[in-house]
Scaffold this motif. Structure first.
Motif, mmCIF file in Angstrom:
data_model
loop_
_atom_site.group_PDB
_atom_site.id
_atom_site.type_symbol
_atom_site.label_atom_id
_atom_site.label_comp_id
_atom_site.label_asym_id
_atom_site.label_seq_id
_atom_site.Cartn_x
_atom_site.Cartn_y
_atom_site.Cartn_z
ATOM 1 N N GLN A 306 0.491 -1.416 0.053
ATOM 2 C CA GLN A 306 0.026 -0.082 -0.052
ATOM 3 C C GLN A 306 1.353 1.207 0.671
ATOM 4 O OE1 GLN A 306 -3.322 -0.222 3.103
ATOM 5 N NE2 GLN A 306 -2.041 -2.145 3.187
ATOM 6 N N GLY A 307 1.453 0.960 0.392
ATOM 7 C CA GLY A 307 3.116 2.106 0.269
ATOM 8 C C GLY A 307 2.567 3.309 1.631
ATOM 9 N N GLY A 308 2.021 3.061 2.966
ATOM 10 C CA GLY A 308 1.424 4.446 3.421
ATOM 11 C C GLY A 308 2.154 3.618 4.558
ATOM 12 N N GLY A 309 3.374 3.380 4.573
ATOM 13 C CA GLY A 309 5.046 2.905 5.587
ATOM 14 C C GLY A 309 3.577 1.571 6.415
ATOM 15 N N LEU A 310 4.833 1.985 8.296
ATOM 16 C CA LEU A 310 3.983 0.881 8.410
ATOM 17 C C LEU A 310 3.468 1.397 10.020
ATOM 18 C CD1 LEU A 310 7.813 -1.401 8.233
ATOM 19 C CD2 LEU A 310 5.765 -1.982 6.806
ATOM 20 N N PRO A 311 2.181 1.357 9.904
ATOM 21 C CA PRO A 311 1.479 2.105 11.107
ATOM 22 C C PRO A 311 1.632 1.242 12.445
ATOM 23 C CG PRO A 311 -0.053 2.066 9.638
ATOM 24 C CD PRO A 311 1.302 1.106 9.455
ATOM 25 N N GLY A 312 1.482 0.223 12.266
ATOM 26 C CA GLY A 312 1.541 -0.650 13.127
ATOM 27 C C GLY A 312 2.709 -1.277 14.082
ATOM 28 N N TYR A 313 3.785 -0.923 13.310
ATOM 29 C CA TYR A 313 5.102 -0.928 13.845
ATOM 30 C C TYR A 313 5.574 0.268 14.337
ATOM 31 C CZ TYR A 313 11.203 -1.000 13.803
ATOM 32 O OH TYR A 313 11.521 -0.859 14.265
ATOM 33 N N GLU A 314 5.084 1.495 13.962
ATOM 34 C CA GLU A 314 5.329 2.871 15.029
ATOM 35 C C GLU A 314 4.093 2.331 15.780
ATOM 36 O OE1 GLU A 314 4.412 5.988 11.831
ATOM 37 O OE2 GLU A 314 5.042 4.971 10.686
ATOM 38 N N LEU A 315 3.107 2.336 16.494
ATOM 39 C CA LEU A 315 2.284 2.361 17.076
ATOM 40 C C LEU A 315 3.200 1.550 18.326
ATOM 41 C CD1 LEU A 315 -0.822 3.224 17.729
ATOM 42 C CD2 LEU A 315 -1.358 0.890 17.845
ATOM 43 N N LEU A 316 3.992 0.236 18.239
ATOM 44 C CA LEU A 316 4.540 -0.634 18.812
ATOM 45 C C LEU A 316 5.894 0.569 19.480
ATOM 46 C CD1 LEU A 316 4.355 -3.960 17.286
ATOM 47 C CD2 LEU A 316 2.559 -3.361 19.294
ATOM 48 N N GLN A 317 6.616 0.797 18.871
ATOM 49 C CA GLN A 317 7.742 1.994 19.000
ATOM 50 C C GLN A 317 7.242 2.890 20.337
ATOM 51 O OE1 GLN A 317 8.921 3.287 15.183
ATOM 52 N NE2 GLN A 317 10.857 2.413 15.286
ATOM 53 N N GLN A 318 6.067 3.214 19.803
ATOM 54 C CA GLN A 318 5.483 4.623 21.114
ATOM 55 C C GLN A 318 4.685 3.720 22.121
ATOM 56 O OE1 GLN A 318 2.910 7.661 19.319
ATOM 57 N NE2 GLN A 318 3.610 7.525 16.952
ATOM 58 N N LEU A 319 4.909 2.482 22.532
ATOM 59 C CA LEU A 319 4.128 1.958 23.792
ATOM 60 C C LEU A 319 5.350 1.944 24.328
ATOM 61 C CD1 LEU A 319 2.357 -0.875 22.709
ATOM 62 C CD2 LEU A 319 1.477 1.323 23.070
ATOM 63 N N PRO A 320 5.025 2.513 25.989
ATOM 64 C CA PRO A 320 6.249 2.277 26.844
ATOM 65 C C PRO A 320 6.457 1.059 27.454
ATOM 66 C CG PRO A 320 3.995 3.433 27.754
ATOM 67 C CD PRO A 320 4.046 3.003 26.013
ATOM 68 N N GLY A 321 8.045 0.765 27.233
ATOM 69 C CA GLY A 321 8.022 -0.589 28.011
ATOM 70 C C GLY A 321 7.931 -1.419 27.160
ATOM 71 N N ILE A 322 8.148 -1.175 25.992
ATOM 72 C CA ILE A 322 8.143 -2.603 24.275
ATOM 73 C C ILE A 322 9.214 -1.780 23.546
ATOM 74 C CG2 ILE A 322 6.974 -3.279 22.832
ATOM 75 C CD1 ILE A 322 5.839 -4.025 25.417
ATOM 76 N N HIS A 323 10.190 -3.171 24.007
ATOM 77 C CA HIS A 323 11.746 -2.764 22.347
ATOM 78 C C HIS A 323 10.771 -3.734 21.319
ATOM 79 C CE1 HIS A 323 13.172 -0.863 26.593
ATOM 80 N NE2 HIS A 323 13.118 -2.535 26.687
ATOM 81 N N VAL A 324 10.628 -2.739 20.369
ATOM 82 C CA VAL A 324 10.473 -3.826 19.366
ATOM 83 C C VAL A 324 11.924 -3.308 18.487
ATOM 84 C CG1 VAL A 324 8.720 -1.667 18.540
ATOM 85 C CG2 VAL A 324 8.600 -3.824 17.712
ATOM 86 N N GLU A 325 11.546 -4.991 17.072
ATOM 87 C CA GLU A 325 12.509 -4.767 16.298
ATOM 88 C C GLU A 325 11.608 -5.483 15.254
ATOM 89 O OE1 GLU A 325 16.345 -7.488 15.058
ATOM 90 O OE2 GLU A 325 15.335 -7.589 16.656
#
Length: 401
Positions: A306-325
């Protein structure tokens, strides 16, 4: 399909799509997206017979993602598959895999426990294997009741705004809890969630298995419901990237006459919508959190297309205490119904092997992905639990309140 037809002439035979095709890498039986798509399309237009390796295309859309000239390679393949299936009746196995929603309706009178025993016990799996559905493939279990039916009986509080949810078959039939995790987050942001009664399967499994007329009928129903939502000013969301892609891009490509008569579909990514809620201050991600969890994220192919980025990944990045790769390891290999097929199962596992290895070596306790069948395949191949980003969102925010 409609008389509208893309032209293959924009293809310059650069083979970028072949290099990026996970199926062509996994099996020599597939001649690759360039030959099967735009190159062979010229022969199809002359009325010549179909190239036999067409059925190996998984419709993962990596050819579309990588094409530097925006040639709709996967569209050529799916249109050709529909044409082929008009002349050659698809197998019963393909009908079953393409009509999960209808199958669930037919089995609705049976208790979930009986359905799951009937579908998942070793004897049935051997019978299904003879029938063409791999005995080794991961199979989802039926939920006790459909998500939309459960939601209709759920009190959501007095919310100032409304959104319509296109749930997708996976959440609706097999994974209502993920649907309720999303509803919880949207309620917290001040939105009541409704599901219009007409919403049906987006049609992607039907198109992928050659059932064009059934996909068209579903598209007509879905477009009528979307027009009503648009007239009422209610945004339509979906947490499934495949549904968003099918409704926003494929339906107008395959059935432009329906779009012209009804409305232009506009389905918003639910994770992107939640990010907007955070930005508007409707949803607060509380920074104080003593949990620390490592998660490896997999971006579904249909999200990247869809070419609209990775919003689910961005959401996880903003969650406190979650270290996402970000795994960034390509396709998981299941491609909707593709990896369930007996002759495609090993190809799917070969395609997904780099991703499974990345998840296992990441040190993370679990993976996360928006796509239901991707999560199923990740658990099967990497032997670790996999959850939707909204499930982690709820888990973190409930711990902080």
């Amino acid at each position: 399909m409609s008389t509208h037809h893309p032209t293959p002439d924009a293809c310059i035979a650069c083979t970028t799509c072949v290099v990026n095709c996970p199926v062509a890498r996994a099996t020599p039986n597939y001649l690759g997206p360039r030959l099967i798509g735009p190159a062979y399309e010229r022969f199809r237009l002359l009325g010549l017979a179909e190239e036999t390796s067409l059925h190996y295309c998984s419709n993962c859309k990596n050819c579309d993602i990588s094409c530097p000239h925006d040639v709709p390679v996967s569209t050529f393949n799916m249109m050709a598959r529909a044409e082929y299936c008009r002349a050659h009746k698809p197998a019963l196995r393909d009908w079953v895999l393409g009509h999960g929603e209808l199958l669930a309706k037919l089995l609705r009178p049976l208790p979930a426990g009986l359905k799951n025993f009937g579908m998942l016990n070793p004897l049935t799996r051997r019978i299904l294997d003879k029938f063409g559905i791999s005995a080794d493939a991961p199979m989802p279990a039926f939920a006790p009741a459909r998500f939309r039916d459960q939601l209709a009986r759920t009190y959501q509080g007095m919310q100032p705004r409304k959104v319509a949810l296109f749930p997708g078959c996976f959440i609706d039939i097999y994974d209502p809890q993920t649907g309720f995790d999303l509803v919880w987050a949207l309620n917290r942001a001040g939105y009541e969630v409704i599901i219009p009664r007409e919403f049906s399967c987006c049609g992607l499994p039907m198109i992928a298995n050659g059932f064009e007329n059934d996909a068209r009928a579903n598209a007509a129903r879905n477009l009528r419901a979307m027009r009503r939502m648009q007239e009422q000013g209610i945004p339509v969301l979906s947490s499934c990237p495949s549904c968003v892609l099918m409704l926003n891009r494929d339906v107008p490509e395959f059935f432009p006459d329906l779009v012209q008569k009804t409305c232009t579909p506009r389905v918003l990514d639910a994770q992107a919508f939640l990010l907007d809620c955070v930005e508007r201050g409707e949803l607060r991600l509380i920074p104080e959190n003593d949990c620390a969890e490592r998660v490896v994220y997999h971006a579904p192919c249909h999200l990247r297309a869809q070419g609209g980025g990775l919003p689910g990944y961005e959401l996880l990045q903003q969650l406190p205490g979650i270290h996402v790769e970000n795994a960034d390891a390509g396709c998981c290999g299941i491609s909707g119904s593709y990896g369930f097929k007996k002759e495609k199962y090993a190809i799917g596992m070969e395609v997904g092997a780099p991703l499974f290895d990345k998840v296992r070596r990441s040190g993370a306790g679990l993976s996360s992905s928006e796509c239901g069948t991707c999560r199923l395949q990740l658990e099967h191949g990497a032997h670790k639990p996999s959850v939707h980003p909204v499930t982690l969102l709820r888990r973190v925010l409930e711990k902080t309140t």
